[in-house]
Design an enzyme around this catalytic site. Structure first.
Site, PDB file in Angstrom:
ATOM      1  N   LYS A 272      14.703 -13.383  -0.246  1.00  0.00           N
ATOM      2  CA  LYS A 272      14.928 -14.804   0.022  1.00  0.00           C
ATOM      3  C   LYS A 272      16.331 -15.022   0.571  1.00  0.00           C
ATOM      4  O   LYS A 272      17.234 -14.234   0.298  1.00  0.00           O
ATOM      5  CB  LYS A 272      14.801 -15.601  -1.289  1.00  0.00           C
ATOM      6  N   ARG A 346       1.200 -14.402  -7.500  1.00  0.00           N
ATOM      7  CA  ARG A 346      -0.254 -14.209  -7.484  1.00  0.00           C
ATOM      8  C   ARG A 346      -0.639 -12.781  -7.870  1.00  0.00           C
ATOM      9  O   ARG A 346      -1.728 -12.553  -8.391  1.00  0.00           O
ATOM     10  CB  ARG A 346      -0.813 -14.610  -6.108  1.00  0.00           C
TER      11      ARG A 346
HETATM   12  N1  BES Z   1       8.538 -18.560  -6.773  1.00  0.00           N
HETATM   13  C1  BES Z   1       8.182 -18.839  -5.437  1.00  0.00           C
HETATM   14  C2  BES Z   1       7.711 -20.266  -5.227  1.00  0.00           C
HETATM   15  C3  BES Z   1       8.707 -21.366  -5.477  1.00  0.00           C
HETATM   16  C4  BES Z   1       9.384 -21.939  -4.420  1.00  0.00           C
HETATM   17  C5  BES Z   1       8.902 -21.862  -6.749  1.00  0.00           C
HETATM   18  C6  BES Z   1      10.268 -22.964  -4.650  1.00  0.00           C
HETATM   19  C7  BES Z   1       9.790 -22.891  -6.970  1.00  0.00           C
HETATM   20  C8  BES Z   1      10.470 -23.447  -5.920  1.00  0.00           C
HETATM   21  C9  BES Z   1       7.081 -17.898  -4.972  1.00  0.00           C
HETATM   22  O1  BES Z   1       7.068 -16.648  -5.573  1.00  0.00           O
HETATM   23  C10 BES Z   1       7.263 -17.676  -3.516  1.00  0.00           C
HETATM   24  O2  BES Z   1       8.232 -17.106  -3.134  1.00  0.00           O
HETATM   25  N2  BES Z   1       6.300 -18.160  -2.732  1.00  0.00           N
HETATM   26  C11 BES Z   1       6.359 -18.021  -1.315  1.00  0.00           C
HETATM   27  C12 BES Z   1       4.994 -17.595  -0.856  1.00  0.00           C
HETATM   28  C13 BES Z   1       4.961 -17.132   0.571  1.00  0.00           C
HETATM   29  C14 BES Z   1       5.718 -15.831   0.742  1.00  0.00           C
HETATM   30  C15 BES Z   1       3.508 -16.967   0.984  1.00  0.00           C
HETATM   31  C16 BES Z   1       6.721 -19.374  -0.740  1.00  0.00           C
HETATM   32  O3  BES Z   1       6.314 -20.393  -1.271  1.00  0.00           O
HETATM   33  O4  BES Z   1       7.478 -19.390   0.227  1.00  0.00           O
HETATM   34 MN    MN Z   2       8.339 -15.262  -4.545  1.00  0.00          MN
END
Ligand code: BES
Ligand code: MN
Ligand code: ZN
Length: 495
Positions: A272, A346
């Site tokens: 990230k 997931r």
């Molecule tokens: N933990 C994150 C989702 C999240 C984002 C929680 C903001 C709280 C605040 C999750 O694991 C994630 O990174 N999801 C990605 C999925 C994508 C790679 C398909 C996302 O939402 O960008």
């Molecule tokens: Mn994630």
């Protein structure tokens, strides 16, 4: 802070009185108006105070009474008051008087609140006040004076004091669960990680919960390729925590609650951006709700069978980390092509959901997860996203959420969305590039691991943490969203 109910509170400290819309004073408030030579009415005129909900007016050193202050709280039109609104008014009271040591809340003469008994709404008023009082100041060693509450004694004046106390005790069990959730979500990721979360869960055995913590070896043996992969880049090994509360009828199949417990989500190799990454300490929010709720059920000795399954891992990039293109075999036997290591929630839920339905044969299964950023695009911080394979379950959950003011909005699951998760080389892939609907496709992915169990998925990514600080029942930070909702659902459906 001690909260009590009494028909005859001692006249000291600050008195809190309700005012209905259009400056209408309930009998007891009117009595104090007379006693203070009309101070209340004069002050309301001078300050343009009308009695709308959330309006407050503080009167210092009123003549004719031993109280040092009288605080007027607007409660609006009494015909529209609900238990929820009473809780919010309680929150407002806390916010207003938290710097005082002793308060007496005299709402004893509000008339005509349809379908609500005064001992019932009084208990909710008190519960709202208490819910709002949570603060996480543990790591501030300096200058905390201005942040701390001074409130020690809170007395609610009510004739039916023991009836109010009885309901309040039940609500207090819920509040304590919410506070555990908020604490765990607030703690930093060097304190909360899979093992420490397991240790905290184990301490709950003293209130009657059965707690099991499975190690990395154990989950490998169970074939949990998803959970193992997500945890393998970290120096902290993944864990599976199982908590049981079996206090219902012997033949009642349990409710299974499954929580995402990523104690820190860097994104892994699909790392990230640096900005705001610190928020990813609350990526264990789903498991935080599960443990808080299990505590609540035990504290209030709920007559139900409920199991909580928490999949815990830290998602890190390293030489041992899982990679895009890896193919994982899950406990279900299904294989997953990893295309993005940041879609990790997931993967751990796939194994936790499969495990929960396989071991416990639950009558329903609900998972909670901070799963997608996309749910914030769709619903912002006003609703959690609900997805389900069962209309009756979805309807009951939506109603419970509305009842406790933890609202959700249902999103569709369909075969066409499901197809977006197909992979060329494995049974499925973990992201659906370019298809949009990121919250739904994540839900479709999870659905592949629930077998035919009636199941619901609640995406709480934008509800677990409040950035603004304008919610009535909590401060900025961890909300505990989900505990009250699921407690209400379980109470209404199974007790
Ligand atoms: N933990 C994150 C989702 C999240 C984002 C929680 C903001 C709280 C605040 C999750 O694991 C994630 O990174 N999801 C990605 C999925 C994508 C790679 C398909 C996302 O939402 O960008
Ligand atoms: Mn994630
Ligand atoms: Zn995550």
């Amino acid at each position: 802070m001690e909260i009590i109910f009494s028909p005859t509170p001692e006249e000291k400290g600050v008195l809190v009185l309700p005012v209905c819309s259009k400056k209408t004073l309930p009998t007891s408030s009117a009595m104090y108006d007379t006693q203070t030579y009309g101070h209340l009415s004069k002050a309301m005129d001078a300050a343009n105070f009308s009695g709308k909900t959330d309006e407050v007016l503080r009167l210092y050193a009123p003549a004719g009474t031993n109280y040092s202050q009288i605080v007027l709280v607007g409660i609006g039109d009494t015909s529209t008051l609900t238990l929820q609104k009473f809780e919010e008014i309680g929150g407002t009271i806390f916010k207003t008087v938290q710097k005082e040591t002793s308060i007496v809340v005299d709402f004893s003469d509000i008339q005509k609140i349809k379908n609500l008994k005064s001992f019932e709404w009084s208990a909710h008023l008190a519960a709202g006040l208490e819910l709002r009082s949570f603060k996480f100041l543990k790591y501030k060693t300096k200058n905390t004076q201005h942040l701390e509450s001074k409130l020690k004694n809170v007395t609610f004046k009510i004739a039916e004091d023991s009836l109010a106390q009885a309901i309040f005790s039940q609500l207090k069990a819920v509040t304590e669960g919410v506070f555990l959730t908020r604490t765990l979500v607030s703690e930093p990721p060097n304190v909360i990680y899979p093992e420490s979360m397991g240790d905290i869960a184990k301490t709950l055995s003293k209130i009657g919960l059965k707690v099991e913590v499975y190690s990395k070896k154990d989950v490998e043996r169970l074939g949990m390729g998803g959970l193992v992969a997500v945890g393998q880049g970290s120096a902290k090994e993944p864990k599976l925590i199982v908590i049981q509360w079996m206090n219902g009828p012997k033949d009642q199949k349990p409710v299974a609650l499954v929580g995402k417990g990523v104690t820190f989500d860097t994104g892994g190799i699909s790392i990230k951006p640096a900005a705001n990454m610190e928020h990813m300490k609350y990526d264990m929010g789903g498991s935080g709700v599960v443990i808080g709720l299990m505590k609540t059920l035990a504290l209030r000795k709920a007559k139900v069978n409920v199991v909580g399954v928490m999949a815990m891992a830290e998602n890190m990039p390293s030489g041992t980390a899982y990679k895009p293109a890896d193919i994982l075999t899950t406990m279900s036997g299904q294989t997953i092509e990893v295309q993005n290591t940041d879609a990790e929630g997931r993967l751990i839920l796939a194994d936790a959901l499969w495990y929960a339905q396989d071991r416990f044969k639950p009558q329903v299964m609900v998972d909670l997860a901070t799963l997608t950023g996309a749910v914030g695009v769709a619903l912002g911080d006003q609703h959690a996203g609900l997805m389900s394979n069962n209309h009756e379950l979805a309807a009951k959950l939506l109603k419970a959420g509305d009842d406790v003011n933890e609202p959700m909005w249902r999103l569709p699951l369909t075969e066409n969305y499901d197809k977006c998760m197909d992979s060329d080389v494995a049974d499925m892939k973990n992201i659906s590039a370019g298809a949009g609907a990121g919250t739904i496709t994540a839900g479709q992915f999870l659905q592949r691991f629930v077998n035919d169990t009636p199941w619901a998925h609640i995406d709480i990514a934008f509800m677990a943490w409040d950035k603004k600080g304008n919610k009535p029942l909590c401060e900025k930070g961890a909300t505990g969203y989900g505990v009250r909702l699921l407690n209400k659902y379980i109470k209404d459906s199974f007790e």
